[in-house]
Design a protein around this motif. Sequence first.
Motif, PDB file in Angstrom:
ATOM      1  N   MET A 173       0.856  -1.179   0.000  1.00 24.73           N
ATOM      2  CA  MET A 173       0.000   0.000   0.000  1.00 24.73           C
ATOM      3  C   MET A 173       0.898   1.237   0.000  1.00 24.73           C
ATOM      4  O   MET A 173       1.908   1.275   0.698  1.00 24.73           O
ATOM      5  N   GLU A 182      -4.578   6.694   1.767  1.00 25.41           N
ATOM      6  CA  GLU A 182      -4.031   5.923   0.652  1.00 25.41           C
ATOM      7  C   GLU A 182      -3.894   6.822  -0.578  1.00 25.41           C
ATOM      8  O   GLU A 182      -4.771   7.636  -0.876  1.00 25.41           O
ATOM      9  N   SER A 185      -5.342   5.773  -6.871  1.00 23.20           N
ATOM     10  CA  SER A 185      -4.797   4.986  -7.982  1.00 23.20           C
ATOM     11  C   SER A 185      -4.517   5.848  -9.204  1.00 23.20           C
ATOM     12  O   SER A 185      -3.744   5.464 -10.077  1.00 23.20           O
ATOM     13  N   SER A 211      -3.332  -5.784  -6.933  1.00 22.89           N
ATOM     14  CA  SER A 211      -3.932  -5.587  -5.610  1.00 22.89           C
ATOM     15  C   SER A 211      -4.734  -6.791  -5.135  1.00 22.89           C
ATOM     16  O   SER A 211      -5.018  -6.915  -3.934  1.00 22.89           O
ATOM     17  N   ARG A 251       5.463   3.527   2.057  1.00 26.44           N
ATOM     18  CA  ARG A 251       5.012   2.222   1.553  1.00 26.44           C
ATOM     19  C   ARG A 251       4.788   1.279   2.732  1.00 26.44           C
ATOM     20  O   ARG A 251       5.604   1.224   3.647  1.00 26.44           O
ATOM     21  N   SER A 253       3.865  -2.819   3.748  1.00 29.72           N
ATOM     22  CA  SER A 253       3.794  -4.171   3.190  1.00 29.72           C
ATOM     23  C   SER A 253       3.808  -5.204   4.311  1.00 29.72           C
ATOM     24  O   SER A 253       4.068  -4.888   5.475  1.00 29.72           O
TER      25      SER A 253
END
Length: 321
Positions: A173, A182, A185, A211, A251, A253
Amino acid sequence: MLDPHFRAEARSPPRPKDVLESYERADAHYCVGWSHGREKFKGKPDMAKGSFYANPVWDDPAEGDEAVREKYPYAATRNIWPKEVPEMEAAFKAMGQLVYDCGKHLVKHCDRFVQSQYPSHEQQLHDAAYKNSKMLAGRLLHYFSPTPDNSTDDAWCGWHNDNSVLTGLVPAMWLYEDTGEEVPSTTSLSSTGGLHVRGRDRSVLRVPLPSDCLGFQIGEAAQVLSGGALVATPHQVRSHQRREGERPICRESFALFIEPQWDAAIAPPKGVGYDSVLKEEETELIPPLSKRLKRTPPDETPVVFGEYLADSFQEYYKHNN
């Protein structure tokens, strides 16, 4: 939200750093709970990322055996969970269990492939990673947005191989670091940021995970157990390079390292030597595997996974310093 004990200290509230450091476990080599700046990269404390480690399937992998915990603290220490984020434990465990279960299907396919080359292999990957092991390392990662004084350094995480049989990866993300929102996109992210791997043809590829997918990487334990039929994936994470006027972007993860038990003996299939394991050894980007697999003749002698792991920690430390 902080609990009442912390809120009561209104005159001298703890800094977020203090709260985070209360979840560090130096006795577990920072492989349980919070870790930030405890690793080194290029001779300096690695401040580019923060991690939270836990075993998502077994809260106490040593099952109360204190002798095991003392010998393998980085693998067998009990989980700790932050009381300030009570929903984190359930979410961490649910995601870890999902990755763990999906990996089991992939490992069985890998076993069939290896057995097609070495019939004596049978299902050694599955047995080492699932049947006989409670050693799992789940790692939540926060990659801090580069600051102006380190923006020219494009490595969030340097080149390395995983020690696992298999590593499961959840799609990253990308967030605005100042608000936690966030990144839409529609926003153009740096085409160089994120996971990069080195292929067998020596080319470097950026690997953006869709995703709705999970990713899996082969680790060095699988390379050993398969006699080199499977080869570990050298990889690194490169930072997002901020454009002029752009808000800081970080980021997030999650990785799950699915590993043999800490005291497991790992070796190539019967009749296969370590020369096959090392035939495609990476020597440029990482400490050579041959320096970390400390074994004695004959060539098929097994290596204790926990000892190989400790030797790898030491070699990477020297490599990065």
